[in-house]
Design an enzyme around this catalytic site. Structure first.
Site, PDB file in Angstrom:
ATOM      1  N   MET A  30       0.847  -1.194   0.000  1.00 15.62           N
ATOM      2  CA  MET A  30       0.000   0.000   0.000  1.00 15.62           C
ATOM      3  C   MET A  30       0.885   1.247   0.000  1.00 15.62           C
ATOM      4  O   MET A  30       0.415   2.343   0.321  1.00 15.62           O
ATOM      5  CB  MET A  30      -0.945  -0.008   1.197  1.00 15.62           C
ATOM      6  CG  MET A  30      -1.925  -1.183   1.126  1.00 15.62           C
ATOM      7  SD  MET A  30      -3.476  -0.895   1.993  1.00 15.62           S
ATOM      8  CE  MET A  30      -2.911  -0.650   3.643  1.00 15.62           C
ATOM      9  N   HIS A  37       9.330  -3.556   3.384  1.00 16.93           N
ATOM     10  CA  HIS A  37       8.941  -3.746   1.972  1.00 16.93           C
ATOM     11  C   HIS A  37      10.182  -3.981   1.103  1.00 16.93           C
ATOM     12  O   HIS A  37      10.159  -4.789   0.182  1.00 16.93           O
ATOM     13  CB  HIS A  37       8.230  -2.500   1.433  1.00 16.93           C
ATOM     14  CG  HIS A  37       6.953  -2.157   2.129  1.00 16.93           C
ATOM     15  ND1 HIS A  37       6.803  -1.056   2.913  1.00 16.93           N
ATOM     16  CD2 HIS A  37       5.746  -2.788   2.131  1.00 16.93           C
ATOM     17  CE1 HIS A  37       5.565  -1.002   3.376  1.00 16.93           C
ATOM     18  NE2 HIS A  37       4.904  -2.032   2.928  1.00 16.93           N
ATOM     19  N   GLU A 148       5.589 -11.536   7.185  1.00 20.93           N
ATOM     20  CA  GLU A 148       4.982 -12.274   8.307  1.00 20.93           C
ATOM     21  C   GLU A 148       4.429 -11.333   9.368  1.00 20.93           C
ATOM     22  O   GLU A 148       3.694 -11.751  10.248  1.00 20.93           O
ATOM     23  CB  GLU A 148       6.016 -13.200   8.954  1.00 20.93           C
ATOM     24  CG  GLU A 148       6.325 -14.414   8.121  1.00 20.93           C
ATOM     25  CD  GLU A 148       7.260 -15.376   8.830  1.00 20.93           C
ATOM     26  OE1 GLU A 148       7.801 -15.014   9.898  1.00 20.93           O
ATOM     27  OE2 GLU A 148       7.457 -16.478   8.302  1.00 20.93           O
ATOM     28  N   VAL A 176      10.675  -7.487   9.659  1.00 21.41           N
ATOM     29  CA  VAL A 176      11.881  -6.667   9.855  1.00 21.41           C
ATOM     30  C   VAL A 176      11.618  -5.751  11.036  1.00 21.41           C
ATOM     31  O   VAL A 176      10.550  -5.135  11.131  1.00 21.41           O
ATOM     32  CB  VAL A 176      12.199  -5.852   8.583  1.00 21.41           C
ATOM     33  CG1 VAL A 176      13.442  -4.986   8.796  1.00 21.41           C
ATOM     34  CG2 VAL A 176      12.397  -6.782   7.393  1.00 21.41           C
TER      35      VAL A 176
HETATM   36  O1  PAF Z   1      -0.160  -5.728   3.517  1.00 18.04           O
HETATM   37  C1  PAF Z   1      -0.567  -4.797   2.775  1.00 18.04           C
HETATM   38  O2  PAF Z   1       0.122  -3.805   2.551  1.00 18.04           O
HETATM   39  C2  PAF Z   1      -1.940  -4.912   2.135  1.00 18.04           C
HETATM   40  O3  PAF Z   1      -2.843  -5.506   2.987  1.00 18.04           O
HETATM   41  C3  PAF Z   1      -1.906  -5.611   0.762  1.00 18.04           C
HETATM   42  C4  PAF Z   1      -1.492  -7.072   0.892  1.00 18.04           C
HETATM   43  C5  PAF Z   1      -0.966  -4.893  -0.175  1.00 18.04           C
HETATM   44  C6  PAF Z   1      -3.319  -5.598   0.152  1.00 18.04           C
HETATM   45  O4  PAF Z   1      -3.784  -4.305  -0.015  1.00 18.04           O
END
Ligand code: PAF
Length: 280
Positions: A30, A37, A148, A176
């Site tokens: 998101m 990420h 996770e 992390v």
């Molecule tokens: O974990 C997230 O950032 C969101 O829930 C996802 C998996 C991108 C779905 O919108």
């Protein structure tokens, strides 16, 4: 810089070409990317030749009184970070591209969605499952990676990929943390310096429970109490503290070395709700 793709048609066409040249990995996000990420993206790059990220703040997974409108957004910054971590394209659709007028389909995963965050955030996992299914159908990756940190989400996504025969490998990547133990989350941006310190009680409590298990503690009630004490010591408001079977997410009354279990915590630091979990 990665190429920004705005439509399902564009990302599907990219993927069709990419799939001819090797394995394609997808990292759905998101946005407002952090080191968690970037770890997913680097792991994707290690496992696949071609890597796509998605940046989409999915309105369907937020409740009416939740933080959809103030959720942090920074596409420019995200693109630079994606570049450094090896994503070749970023799919960043507008809301109407994924949910055009007349959109009326939802993906609902059963049991796994019901407890924990599913119980406290009605409709949340329907929103997650729907958008993740759409993203997987648009990109058709060989593998997709998720943290996770959102443990229940990961199990829900594993179930939908399996049940709908999506032919994608779902890879879970360990949480992390900051050096002091705070799990990375885009929502940490809401915390004042003081609240950030108080939030460490979540990790401290989880570690206390894990240590007790290492010392032979087995009773869930006793382990949960350790976490509750830690939350209370910093005035955090518990949303839930539960110990569940690591795969089915069913509540346990005792832990055992033979059966993987997971401790999951959700707590409010002021008005910010944080979640975390640990394998016991
Ligand atoms: O974990 C997230 O950032 C969101 O829930 C996802 C998996 C991108 C779905 O919108």
């Amino acid at each position: 810089m990665p190429t920004v793709l705005r439509t399902v048609g564009e990302v599907s066409a990219w993927s069709e070409r990419a799939r001819r040249e090797g394995r394609v990995a997808l990292v759905p996000t998101m946005g407002f990317l952090h080191e968690g990420h970037l770890t997913l993206l680097r792991e994707a790059r290690r496992r696949a030749e071609r890597v796509a990220a998605t940046v989409f703040v999915n309105p369907k997974q937020f409740g009416p009184n939740e933080d959809f409108s103030r959720y942090p957004r920074d596409l420019e910054g995200d693109l630079r970070k994606c570049d450094s971590a090896g994503a070749e394209v970023v799919f960043a659709p507008e809301e109407r591209e994924l949910y055009p007028a007349g959109f009326q389909t939802a993906v609902e995963v059963g049991e796994l969605s019901r407890g924990l965050c599913g119980e406290r955030r009605p409709g949340h996992f329907r929103g997650v499952a729907t958008v993740v299914t759409k993203l997987l159908c648009a990109v058709r990756p060989h593998l997709a990676l998720f943290g996770e940190k959102d443990y229940q989400q990961l199990q829900v996504i594993r179930a939908l990929a399996r049940d709908l025969d999506l032919g994608v490998e779902i890879v879970g990547v360990p949480t992390v943390r900051e050096p002091d133990g705070l799990a990375l989350s885009s929502r940490n941006a809401y915390l004042s310096a003081e609240d950030r310190k108080r939030a460490l009680a979540i990790h401290r409590g989880m570690l206390a429970a894990k240590q007790r298990v290492g010392a032979g503690g087995r009773a869930v009630r006793e382990l949960v109490d350790l976490v509750r004490k830690s939350l209370a010591s910093e005035g955090l408001r518990e949303d839930y503290v539960e110990i569940v079977d690591a795969q089915t997410l069913k509540s346990l009354t005792s832990v055992s070395p033979e059966r993987p279990s997971r401790l999951l915590v959700a707590a409010f630091v002021g008005s910010t709700r944080l979640i975390d979990n640990i394998a016991l």
